[in-house]
Design a protein around this motif. Structure first.
Motif, PDB file in Angstrom:
ATOM      1  N   VAL A   1      71.934  82.065  -2.529  1.00  0.00           N
ATOM      2  CA  VAL A   1      70.687  81.335  -2.819  1.00  0.00           C
ATOM      3  C   VAL A   1      70.853  80.461  -4.057  1.00  0.00           C
ATOM      4  O   VAL A   1      71.351  80.915  -5.091  1.00  0.00           O
ATOM      5  N   THR A   2      70.444  79.214  -3.941  1.00  0.00           N
ATOM      6  CA  THR A   2      70.440  78.269  -5.060  1.00  0.00           C
ATOM      7  C   THR A   2      69.044  77.662  -5.163  1.00  0.00           C
ATOM      8  O   THR A   2      68.535  77.100  -4.186  1.00  0.00           O
TER       9      THR A   2
ATOM     10  N   SER B   1      63.514  88.680   4.670  1.00  0.00           N
ATOM     11  CA  SER B   1      64.284  87.445   4.531  1.00  0.00           C
ATOM     12  C   SER B   1      64.993  87.332   3.185  1.00  0.00           C
ATOM     13  O   SER B   1      65.862  86.474   3.015  1.00  0.00           O
ATOM     14  N   GLY B   2      64.620  88.180   2.220  1.00  0.00           N
ATOM     15  CA  GLY B   2      65.300  88.160   0.918  1.00  0.00           C
ATOM     16  C   GLY B   2      64.492  87.549  -0.204  1.00  0.00           C
ATOM     17  O   GLY B   2      65.000  87.382  -1.314  1.00  0.00           O
ATOM     18  N   LYS B   3      63.224  87.254   0.036  1.00  0.00           N
ATOM     19  CA  LYS B   3      62.389  86.592  -0.970  1.00  0.00           C
ATOM     20  C   LYS B   3      62.238  87.443  -2.225  1.00  0.00           C
ATOM     21  O   LYS B   3      62.558  87.009  -3.344  1.00  0.00           O
ATOM     22  N   SER B   4      61.742  88.662  -2.047  1.00  0.00           N
ATOM     23  CA  SER B   4      61.476  89.535  -3.187  1.00  0.00           C
ATOM     24  C   SER B   4      62.768  89.968  -3.879  1.00  0.00           C
ATOM     25  O   SER B   4      62.837  90.028  -5.113  1.00  0.00           O
TER      26      SER B   4
ATOM     27  N   GLY C   1      67.152  85.398   6.662  1.00  0.00           N
ATOM     28  CA  GLY C   1      68.440  86.081   6.681  1.00  0.00           C
ATOM     29  C   GLY C   1      69.177  86.040   5.355  1.00  0.00           C
ATOM     30  O   GLY C   1      70.406  85.971   5.324  1.00  0.00           O
ATOM     31  N   GLY C   2      68.418  86.070   4.237  1.00  0.00           N
ATOM     32  CA  GLY C   2      69.046  86.070   2.921  1.00  0.00           C
ATOM     33  C   GLY C   2      69.472  84.709   2.423  1.00  0.00           C
ATOM     34  O   GLY C   2      70.115  84.601   1.373  1.00  0.00           O
TER      35      GLY C   2
ATOM     36  N   PRO D   1      72.025  82.319  10.671  1.00  0.00           N
ATOM     37  CA  PRO D   1      71.334  83.591  10.902  1.00  0.00           C
ATOM     38  C   PRO D   1      70.185  83.479  11.900  1.00  0.00           C
ATOM     39  O   PRO D   1      69.797  84.472  12.513  1.00  0.00           O
ATOM     40  N   PHE D   2      69.655  82.259  12.101  1.00  0.00           N
ATOM     41  CA  PHE D   2      68.529  82.089  13.018  1.00  0.00           C
ATOM     42  C   PHE D   2      68.992  81.787  14.446  1.00  0.00           C
ATOM     43  O   PHE D   2      68.168  81.760  15.367  1.00  0.00           O
TER      44      PHE D   2
END
Length: 332
Positions: free
Chosen positions: A26-27, A44-47, A229-230, A285-286
């Motif tokens: 993530v950037t 999805s990896g938000k938190s 998916g992160g 990932p989708f």
């Protein structure tokens, strides 16, 4: 001015059944006084992305990044004491479930006074006066009485206001709001969001809004990150993501929003399930859920393509040789 800068963040949980790759490259960045939204479905990896920044994850989480800075501070080299100073003082976080985040054994007043006494070195009297001021700022009814109450004696909306009060107690430069309106009725949701925006204007604080609700994003944010998916699969200004989306996952999220005007339309769910992040797919990932997936989508991860200075998308549909489809599945 750049406040938070994250480059190529990876967060992996080493558990007994394998390695969960919760955040995969993530950037993102947040500027002073900006409100940025991170949207995506559960898992999805938000938190985890924001908890990685705050170093609030368990010991079995591995956090790696090419760059992770807050202002002039390099968070990749920060000590435990530095993070204790940073959390609550420079960065305030509104957690998703106030009932589990607030300590049931202490009164609201005690929990609001604690960060002031730790970070600002206030006396008990000074902290109490400041807490009453905060409670009035967050529009808490009868603030004097609330000081003596325990979390279970408050409604859901009041508990969420207490969490916001704790987050802003030390006038932080950044507020991370993790699903701040979950499990609240529509009227209380609107009050909480209005309160956050009012506090942003008063304190000139940056806000990161984590949510699965695009309606919340539309009313608050200037830029949007869509995670799946992160990974961040699309990012751009509010107008670019809402009116000119380019990723099929973003299309799916937008189709799931009830429309208030025009013809009555059936909501279109996204079929399938999120990917297994213990063994994530080698490609997009989708791809397993995407109606436009091509062979290459299942074998190679698409790179981020810049459509403008602010709009970036990770999707093979943007390649010259790909089928020409647009939001809604129509040919271009």
């Amino acid at each position: 001015m750049r406040l938070l800068d994250i480059q190529n963040l990876h967060t992996t949980f080493d558990i007994h059944v394998g390695h969960v790759q919760a955040v995969r490259g993530v950037t993102l960045h947040v500027d002073e006084g900006e409100t940025v939204g991170i949207v995506g479905e559960s898992g999805s990896g938000k938190s985890v992305t924001m908890l990685s920044v705050m170093h609030l994850l368990p010991d079995y989480a591995r956090i790696e990044a090419d760059k992770l800075t807050f202002g002039d501070l390099d968070l990749t080299r920060a000590s435990v004491n530095t993070f204790r100073k940073l959390e609550g003082d420079e960065i305030g976080m509104v957690f998703q479930d106030p009932m589990t985040s607030l300590n049931p054994l202490f009164t609201v007043g005690q929990q609001l006074m604690e960060p002031l006494r730790i970070h600002k070195k206030m006396s008990k009297t000074q902290a109490k006066e400041r807490v009453l001021e905060i409670l009035r700022t967050i529009q808490m009814p009868d603030p004097e009485s609330r000081l003596k109450q325990y979390p279970h004696e408050l409604s859901g909306g009041m508990r969420q206001r207490v969490m916001i009060g704790m987050a802003i107690a030390c006038n932080p430069r950044l507020i991370i709001a993790d699903e701040p309106t979950t499990a609240l009725d529509v009227t209380i949701q609107a009050q909480i969001l209005e309160l956050l925006m009012d506090l942003k204007k008063r304190l000139n604080t940056s806000i990161i809004m984590i949510t699965h609700d695009l309606g919340v994003i539309a009313g608050m944010c200037s830029r949007v990150m869509v995670m799946y998916g992160g990974r961040i699969v699309e990012e751009g200004t509010l107008r670019e993501v809402f009116y000119d989306p380019k990723h099929p996952y973003t299309w799916g999220l937008l189709r799931s929003i009830p429309q208030r005007q025009g013809e009555r339309q059936r909501l279109v769910p996204i079929p399938g399930s999120p990917p297994d992040l213990i063994a994530p797919p080698p490609g997009c990932p989708f791809a397993p859920r995407c109606p436009y997936a091509m062979r290459i989508c299942n074998s190679a991860l698409p790179e981020h393509r810049s459509l403008s200075d602010t709009h970036k998308v990770s999707c093979y549909l943007l390649d010259e040789g790909a089928p020409k489809v647009e939001w809604g599945g129509r040919a271009r």
